[in-house]
Scaffold this active site. Structure first.
Site, PDB file in Angstrom:
ATOM      1  N   ARG A  23      26.392  66.895  35.418  1.00 20.04           N
ATOM      2  CA  ARG A  23      26.677  68.303  35.719  1.00 20.04           C
ATOM      3  C   ARG A  23      25.998  69.248  34.737  1.00 20.04           C
ATOM      4  NH1 ARG A  23      32.876  67.741  37.675  1.00 20.04           N
ATOM      5  NH2 ARG A  23      32.334  67.029  39.770  1.00 20.04           N
ATOM      6  N   GLU A  35      23.979  60.505  42.156  1.00 17.99           N
ATOM      7  CA  GLU A  35      24.536  60.448  43.518  1.00 17.99           C
ATOM      8  C   GLU A  35      24.483  59.033  44.088  1.00 17.99           C
ATOM      9  OE1 GLU A  35      26.263  62.390  45.292  1.00 17.99           O
ATOM     10  OE2 GLU A  35      26.173  64.103  43.962  1.00 17.99           O
ATOM     11  N   GLN A  40      30.464  54.746  46.551  1.00 14.52           N
ATOM     12  CA  GLN A  40      31.433  53.622  46.521  1.00 14.52           C
ATOM     13  C   GLN A  40      31.859  53.231  45.114  1.00 14.52           C
ATOM     14  OE1 GLN A  40      31.837  52.351  49.707  1.00 14.52           O
ATOM     15  NE2 GLN A  40      29.991  53.151  50.617  1.00 14.52           N
ATOM     16  N   LEU A  78      27.247  46.693  38.834  1.00 11.87           N
ATOM     17  CA  LEU A  78      27.597  47.943  39.523  1.00 11.87           C
ATOM     18  C   LEU A  78      27.824  47.720  41.021  1.00 11.87           C
ATOM     19  CD1 LEU A  78      27.926  50.914  38.657  1.00 11.87           C
ATOM     20  CD2 LEU A  78      25.523  51.284  39.136  1.00 11.87           C
ATOM     21  N   TYR A  80      26.766  46.690  45.188  1.00 17.00           N
ATOM     22  CA  TYR A  80      25.980  47.344  46.255  1.00 17.00           C
ATOM     23  C   TYR A  80      24.517  47.458  45.825  1.00 17.00           C
ATOM     24  CZ  TYR A  80      30.614  48.534  47.945  1.00 17.00           C
ATOM     25  OH  TYR A  80      31.914  48.476  48.367  1.00 17.00           O
ATOM     26  N   TYR A 118      24.606  62.462  53.741  1.00 18.63           N
ATOM     27  CA  TYR A 118      25.398  62.871  52.585  1.00 18.63           C
ATOM     28  C   TYR A 118      24.491  63.106  51.360  1.00 18.63           C
ATOM     29  CZ  TYR A 118      27.916  62.753  48.299  1.00 18.63           C
ATOM     30  OH  TYR A 118      28.336  63.089  47.045  1.00 18.63           O
ATOM     31  N   ASP A 136      32.176  63.358  52.463  1.00 15.25           N
ATOM     32  CA  ASP A 136      32.486  61.986  52.032  1.00 15.25           C
ATOM     33  C   ASP A 136      33.993  61.796  52.157  1.00 15.25           C
ATOM     34  OD1 ASP A 136      33.604  63.356  49.927  1.00 15.25           O
ATOM     35  OD2 ASP A 136      32.622  62.191  48.351  1.00 15.25           O
ATOM     36  N   CYS A 190      43.862  66.310  45.101  1.00 13.67           N
ATOM     37  CA  CYS A 190      44.254  65.904  46.461  1.00 13.67           C
ATOM     38  C   CYS A 190      43.903  64.419  46.628  1.00 13.67           C
ATOM     39  CB  CYS A 190      43.530  66.769  47.494  1.00 13.67           C
ATOM     40  SG  CYS A 190      44.225  66.625  49.140  1.00 13.67           S
ATOM     41  N   CYS A 200      47.458  72.577  42.977  1.00 10.53           N
ATOM     42  CA  CYS A 200      46.291  72.710  43.858  1.00 10.53           C
ATOM     43  C   CYS A 200      45.989  74.179  44.159  1.00 10.53           C
ATOM     44  CB  CYS A 200      46.564  71.959  45.167  1.00 10.53           C
ATOM     45  SG  CYS A 200      45.221  72.142  46.351  1.00 10.53           S
ATOM     46  N   CYS A 206      47.828  75.469  52.690  1.00  9.35           N
ATOM     47  CA  CYS A 206      47.564  74.101  53.154  1.00  9.35           C
ATOM     48  C   CYS A 206      48.585  73.678  54.210  1.00  9.35           C
ATOM     49  CB  CYS A 206      47.614  73.150  51.956  1.00  9.35           C
ATOM     50  SG  CYS A 206      47.524  71.422  52.456  1.00  9.35           S
TER      51      CYS A 206
HETATM   52  S1  SF4 Z   1      48.155  71.416  48.735  1.00  8.47           S
HETATM   53 FE1  SF4 Z   1      47.060  70.431  50.398  1.00  8.47          FE
HETATM   54  S2  SF4 Z   1      44.927  70.351  49.749  1.00  8.47           S
HETATM   55 FE2  SF4 Z   1      46.181  70.767  47.935  1.00  8.47          FE
HETATM   56  S3  SF4 Z   1      46.618  68.746  47.026  1.00  8.47           S
HETATM   57 FE3  SF4 Z   1      48.306  69.231  48.399  1.00  8.47          FE
HETATM   58  S4  SF4 Z   1      47.701  68.276  50.341  1.00  8.47           S
HETATM   59 FE4  SF4 Z   1      45.858  68.428  49.109  1.00  8.47          FE
END
Ligand code: SF4
Length: 352
Positions: A23, A35, A40, A78, A80, A118, A136, A190, A200, A206
């Protein structure tokens, strides 16, 4: 809703993203290597491999010049391995056809070995700041929960739905951060089990949280039972040397070295498997002795138990009938070759 989703996610990402080595760069080569390695594979596993790989091969040119064996040796453990073979082939193609620079159009990237939709999207958005999405497992999980999408994420039709959706959500000019943000949210908040909804940034709108569906979404129908194969392998000795063989380049573990052997057939004893496989693949007759090791290993779509036996060479000329190459080596020379993970306990035993 779209702009609130984008804003909350990007703000959260700028504050909470993990500091990861890839990053801090915009170098397309480094981003590509990260990447490919991250496919996996967990971030923590990738980090030391990433550093070692770039130290040894700091550019497309150095990677393209290297023999495949050296690349596979660095990739050892590693998994694959087709990723390593493709990356090596890709470096050659970039040097040959693109003057050593990764191309920056979707079609040119997709034409390179090992680059799917991807990876092309990740490179274009992160390294070249172009408006391309990625989908993904992390992205599908976040979106399935946020929008309460109930399609089976194993199905191509559901996956297309996610690609269409994320294309619409992409903020113009910020696709790189947006893509990384949504994947980061899936990896750290999540998560598949016990998502940390109270922390979150998307919690207020959500759908899964509102309807308490976090444990139900995303829907992923069970795959068929994983097949389990028994593999008979031989540590064939002749004097102070051991016979190793290299797998064909195409297919599972292509180009890696191993103790020769193969899959047990119905009704066959493991000793007969070792004898038959070595005769078929290398053309020699051996005597199969005691069992040296029994190793369980899981691949993505099947499991194996590898039964390694001590064997003695008896007769015949070694030939590469079903293998790419073969060598007689002393035990201490084994570490020069790239072996699959399932063979490592055998090597450890031989080196003791
Ligand atoms: S609020 Fe929704 S998007 Fe955020 S962690 Fe919970 S389930 Fe996932």
């Amino acid at each position: 809703m779209k702009s609130a989703f984008q804003r909350s996610l990007l703000e959260w990402y700028h504050r909470h993203q993990r500091q990861l080595p890839w990053r801090t760069t915009k170098d397309p080569y480094r981003i590509l290597v990260s990447e490919i390695m991250l496919q996996q594979t967990q971030v923590q596993t990738v980090i030391p491999y990433y550093h070692r790989f770039l130290k040894t091969f700091p550019s497309f040119q150095s990677l393209a010049r290297a023999p495949l064996q050296r690349v596979l040796k660095l990739w050892e453990g590693l998994g694959y391995y087709s990723r390593a073979r493709n990356l090596h082939a890709l470096a050659k193609a970039v040097v040959r056809a693109h003057d050593g620079h990764l191309p920056s159009t979707y079609d040119e990237l997709k034409a390179l070995p090992g680059i799917g939709r991807y990876t092309a999207g990740a490179i274009l958005s992160i390294a070249f700041d172009k408006d391309y999405p990625v989908v993904d497992g992390n992205v599908m999980r976040v979106l399935a929960r946020y929008f309460a999408i109930r399609g089976d994420i194993r199905k191509p039709a559901t996956q297309s739905e996610f690609w269409n959706l994320v294309e619409k959500l992409l903020p113009h000019g910020k696709a790189g951060d947006f893509n990384q943000a949504i994947m980061e949210l899936g990896a750290t908040i999540c998560t598949p089990k016990n998502p940390t909804c109270p922390r979150c940034p998307l919690r207020h709108s959500c759908q899964a949280r509102r309807q308490n569906l976090q444990d139900v979404l995303p829907v992923k129908k069970k795959a068929a039972a994983t097949p389990h194969f028994h593999i008979g392998a031989g540590v064939v000795r002749r004097g102070d040397k051991i016979l190793i063989s290299q797998r064909p380049l195409k297919g599972l573990l292509g180009g890696l070295w191993e103790f020769p052997g193969g899959k047990q057939e119905p009704g066959e004893s493991l000793r007969d498997t070792v004898r038959r496989e070595i005769k078929e693949e290398l053309g020699i007759n051996i005597e199969v002795g005691k069992k040296l090791a029994e190793i369980d290993h899981a691949y993505s779509h099947f499991k194996i138990t590898l039964h390694a036996h001590e064997c003695a060479y008896r007769s015949g000329q070694v030939q590469a009938l079903g293998v790419r190459a073969w060598r007689w080596v002393k035990p201490h020379e084994l570490k020069r070759f790239a072996f699959p993970a399932a063979n490592q306990p055998i090597i450890q035993k031989l080196l003791k």
